[in-house]
Design a protein around this motif. Structure first.
Motif, short mmCIF file in Angstrom:
data_model
loop_
_atom_site.label_atom_id
_atom_site.label_comp_id
_atom_site.label_asym_id
_atom_site.label_seq_id
_atom_site.Cartn_x
_atom_site.Cartn_y
_atom_site.Cartn_z
N UNK B 61 0.84 -1.32 0.04
CA UNK B 61 0.03 0.02 -0.03
C UNK B 61 0.80 1.24 -0.01
N UNK B 62 2.04 1.11 0.22
CA UNK B 62 2.85 2.36 0.13
C UNK B 62 4.05 2.19 -1.00
N UNK B 63 3.85 1.46 -1.74
CA UNK B 63 4.70 1.05 -2.79
C UNK B 63 4.00 1.68 -4.05
N UNK B 64 4.95 1.61 -5.42
CA UNK B 64 4.27 1.95 -6.64
C UNK B 64 4.33 0.66 -7.42
N UNK B 65 3.47 0.69 -8.65
CA UNK B 65 3.25 -0.54 -9.20
C UNK B 65 4.55 -1.23 -9.64
N UNK B 66 5.42 -0.41 -9.96
CA UNK B 66 6.87 -1.19 -10.33
C UNK B 66 7.44 -1.86 -9.24
N UNK B 67 7.41 -1.36 -8.02
CA UNK B 67 7.83 -2.08 -7.03
C UNK B 67 7.19 -3.14 -6.69
N UNK B 68 5.85 -2.97 -6.65
CA UNK B 68 4.84 -4.28 -6.25
C UNK B 68 5.16 -5.62 -7.12
N UNK B 69 5.64 -5.08 -8.34
CA UNK B 69 5.64 -6.49 -9.18
C UNK B 69 7.23 -6.56 -9.49
N UNK B 70 7.79 -5.52 -9.59
CA UNK B 70 9.17 -5.77 -9.91
C UNK B 70 10.26 -6.31 -8.79
N UNK B 81 2.75 7.52 1.12
CA UNK B 81 1.61 7.60 1.90
C UNK B 81 0.53 8.39 0.88
N UNK B 82 1.08 8.95 0.01
CA UNK B 82 -0.08 9.55 -1.01
C UNK B 82 -1.09 8.51 -1.63
N UNK B 83 -0.55 7.12 -1.45
CA UNK B 83 -1.63 6.32 -2.04
C UNK B 83 -3.07 6.30 -1.40
N UNK B 84 -2.71 6.63 -0.01
CA UNK B 84 -4.08 6.53 0.93
C UNK B 84 -5.00 7.79 0.42
N UNK B 85 -4.35 8.88 0.25
CA UNK B 85 -4.94 10.02 -0.20
C UNK B 85 -5.70 9.87 -1.55
N UNK B 86 -5.22 9.01 -2.44
CA UNK B 86 -5.64 8.60 -3.70
C UNK B 86 -6.71 7.97 -3.71
N UNK B 267 -1.46 -0.09 -8.90
CA UNK B 267 -1.88 -0.83 -7.78
C UNK B 267 -1.46 -0.55 -6.55
N UNK B 268 -0.70 0.59 -6.33
CA UNK B 268 -0.38 1.11 -4.93
C UNK B 268 -1.59 1.49 -4.25
N UNK B 269 -2.54 2.20 -5.06
CA UNK B 269 -3.88 2.77 -4.78
C UNK B 269 -4.81 1.79 -4.40
N UNK B 270 -4.71 0.56 -5.09
CA UNK B 270 -5.81 -0.31 -4.84
C UNK B 270 -5.21 -0.99 -3.42
N UNK B 271 -4.00 -1.23 -3.03
CA UNK B 271 -3.42 -1.74 -1.89
C UNK B 271 -3.77 -0.79 -0.67
#
Lengths: 303, 302
Positions: B61-70, B81-86, B267-271
């Motif tokens: 939830x605090x990563x970006x898509x590239x990090x989640x899969x890479x 943390x901006x994922x949470x606001x989004x 994906x970060x926003x989803x998590x």
């Protein structure tokens, strides 16, 4: 005591009965009715077609795929869940080793019950999303990158028709085991300690104690668990709808009856046909519940 | 009703199977310690299988898509943390949360009230049709929801209640009633009759006896079935998915977000949305887990 008795009884029953009749009983009855019609769900007109819908079901390859998948779920999920939960309950209760006072429970059993049970309190879509991303089919997914360390190539998981349903079953079992562990453990705790002690004094090892003493005493609970899991396996929808794209997965690999009902009833405008599937599901559930209770019937042990 | 797993004080002694720590140590044979070690190894392995996915999802939830899969096994370079606001604004999680809260609070309160009223009358009053009504409710526990979902949609649509709070609340209540009535029926039967009779002698009406005497005495039962209904209605997915397409509840919103991410790829926003849905439930679980486990299992055992 007699004064105002009937107005009171009626007044207390009416709200509940009304809500239940409108939203549960009437749709159930209507489902049987619509299953005999060609109703689309859109136009108010329909005509009766007798058992045509049921005859069509026998030639519907998607529906038959759904029934096959449900049948596999029905066998594998209860077997795996009850089996694992019993093994874990066994380990929790006799893992502490034998002693003069009988077999002892393991330390930290509270922690294990706390952790194992946790998936049970989360919404199924939450669990489905986590697992569908963990099982990402490219080498970048969590599981596939771990498999890569030991030299196993990336597996397609939910994208592979041979694996998709097994992934769904794994998540179902993974989510349910904790609940049944706690259930079995509660049942074991209610058995008087003297029974276990007597078994140990008679020279029974821990495996023998479990198989010959504990398991028969748990039988009622296992039976209940079996029926619940069978209903779960027939009713599964959220996991399949969320985890596998399609819907129905690659090549209908994760097609299930509930998904077929939703698709036919709401997407294809075949409300009558979908109702016929609902009726089939109803009788399957009924038959399985009766069958399960029959084959697992044993002499009831009183204590 | 038998509560086989009574709620224990936090930190109280574990079940009688385990001796208190520091008590007389019993002689262990080498075979015993091997068995104990094996048991712990197996149980720890399953614990990891449960915990790792959750921790991984929280970290995502605090990563970006590239990090989640890479780099799925690594910590993020920057904690986003901006994922949470989004998730809250763009993903609509704030709205979903409000919908869920309104529907579940209304649904649970009404379920408990209506369900105990029916259960009480069925459990304590003799009248013609009593058994029939009881079996009518009990039968509801066995039926698959999917048998009724298509006609139910048209019933709710006909009443003009699609995507409304009151529509969803009434449907939640209706589908929670079978188990609630079944459970509370068993509970009311175990309560002593003498107190209720004394209240009647003192001039209480039947209704007053119920609200002033019987409901307070039924508190442990109400708590168990209340927890059961809160969890069940909070996690409800099938009913709102079909009956409330325009006012999605949280579980439904999460599923919608997943479908969106397949195209948008944030994906970060989803998590982050998942974490918002998950963390409060897990915290409540960790606080009340003994009561929750006792409530859910005692319901199934009897």
């Amino acid at each position: 005591m007699k004064h105002g008795r009937y107005p009171f009884i009626v007044g207390f029953l009416v709200p509940g009965l009304a809500i239940y009749a409108v939203f549960v009983l009437s749709p159930f009855v209507q489902a049987f009715h619509y299953s005999l019609t060609d109703w689309t769900g859109i136009s108010p007109e329909f005509s009766y077609v007798g058992l045509d819908n049921f005859r069509r079901l026998l030639d519907d390859s998607q529906f038959l795929a759904a029934v096959r998948n449900n049948a596999l779920l029905l066998v594998v999920v209860p077997l795996a869940t009850v089996g694992l939960a019993l093994v874990f309950a066994f380990l929790l209760n006799v893992g502490g080793g034998a002693s003069g006072a009988g077999v002892r429970g393991i330390r930290g059993s509270g922690f294990y019950k706390l952790v194992f049970f946790m998936p049970q309190v989360l919404a199924i879509p939450v669990i489905a999303v986590i697992w569908s991303v963990i099982l990402e089919p490219t080498g970048n997914g969590l599981v596939n990158s771990a498999l890569g360390w030991i030299g196993i190539g990336p597996l397609g998981f939910l994208a592979d028709p041979d694996l998709a349903l097994w992934c769904v079953m794994w998540v179902l079992v993974w989510g349910s085991v904790g609940f049944y562990l706690v259930l079995f453990n509660a049942a074991i705790s209610s058995v008087p300690r003297e029974i276990f002690e007597a078994a140990v004094i008679d020279g029974a090892g821990r495996l023998a104690t479990f198989l010959r003493v504990t398991l028969p005493l748990l039988w009622d609970t296992v039976q209940t668990a079996w029926v619940y899991l069978a209903i779960l396996a027939l009713d599964v929808y959220a996991l399949v709808a969320v985890m596998t794209a399609g819907p129905g997965g690659p090549d209908n690999a994760t097609q299930v009856i509930s998904l077929q009902i939703a698709q036919n009833g709401f997407t294809f405008g075949r409300a009558g046909y979908a109702s016929a599937m609902g009726v089939v599901l109803f009788f399957l559930t009924l038959v399985i519940a009766v069958f399960m209770l029959r084959i697992t019937r044993r002499e009831r042990v009183e204590f | 009703m038998t509560t086989t797993l009574p709620p224990r004080e936090p930190g109280a002694a574990p079940p009688p199977a385990a001796p208190p720590a520091g008590g007389p140590r019993l002689r262990q044979t080498p075979g015993d310690s091997t068995a104990t070690a094996t048991a712990h190894a197996v149980l720890l392995l399953w614990s990891l299988l449960v915990i790792v996915p959750f921790l991984w999802a929280l970290l995502a939830s605090v990563k970006d898509s590239r990090e989640i899969f890479g780099s799925p096994w690594e910590l993020p370079e920057v904690w986003r943390w901006s994922n949470f606001a989004a998730a809250w604004d763009r993903g609509g999680v704030g709205d979903y949360l409000v919908h869920s809260l309104v529907v579940v609070s209304g649904g649970v309160v009404l379920t408990m009230l209506v369900g105990s009223m029916v259960a009480y009358v069925l459990a304590r009053y003799e009248f013609r049709g009593n058994r029939a009504i009881y079996y009518l409710f009990a039968a509801g526990m066995m039926f698959p929801v999917f048998l009724a979902i298509v006609p139910l949609f048209f019933v709710v649509q006909g009443l003009g209640m699609l995507s409304t709070y009151h529509g969803l609340i009434l449907v939640y209540v209706a589908y929670s009633l079978p188990f609630t009535v079944f459970f509370m029926h068993a509970f009311f039967r175990t309560l002593p009759t003498s107190v209720a009779e004394a209240a009647i002698v003192d001039g209480c009406s039947h209704t007053q006896v119920f609200f002033r005497v019987m409901l307070p005495m039924a508190k442990p039962g109400l708590l168990s079935i209340g927890i059961f209904n809160v969890l069940g209605q909070w996690n409800q997915f099938v009913l709102p998915a079909f009956l409330s397409p325009e006012k999605p509840v949280l579980a439904q919103g999460i599923a919608t977000l997943l479908a969106q991410q397949r195209y948008e790829g944030s994906w970060g926003v989803l998590f982050a949305a998942l974490a918002i849905a998950m963390v409060p439930v897990v915290v409540v679980y960790l606080i009340f887990y003994r009561q929750i486990q006792a409530g859910l299992t005692s319901g199934t055992l009897k």
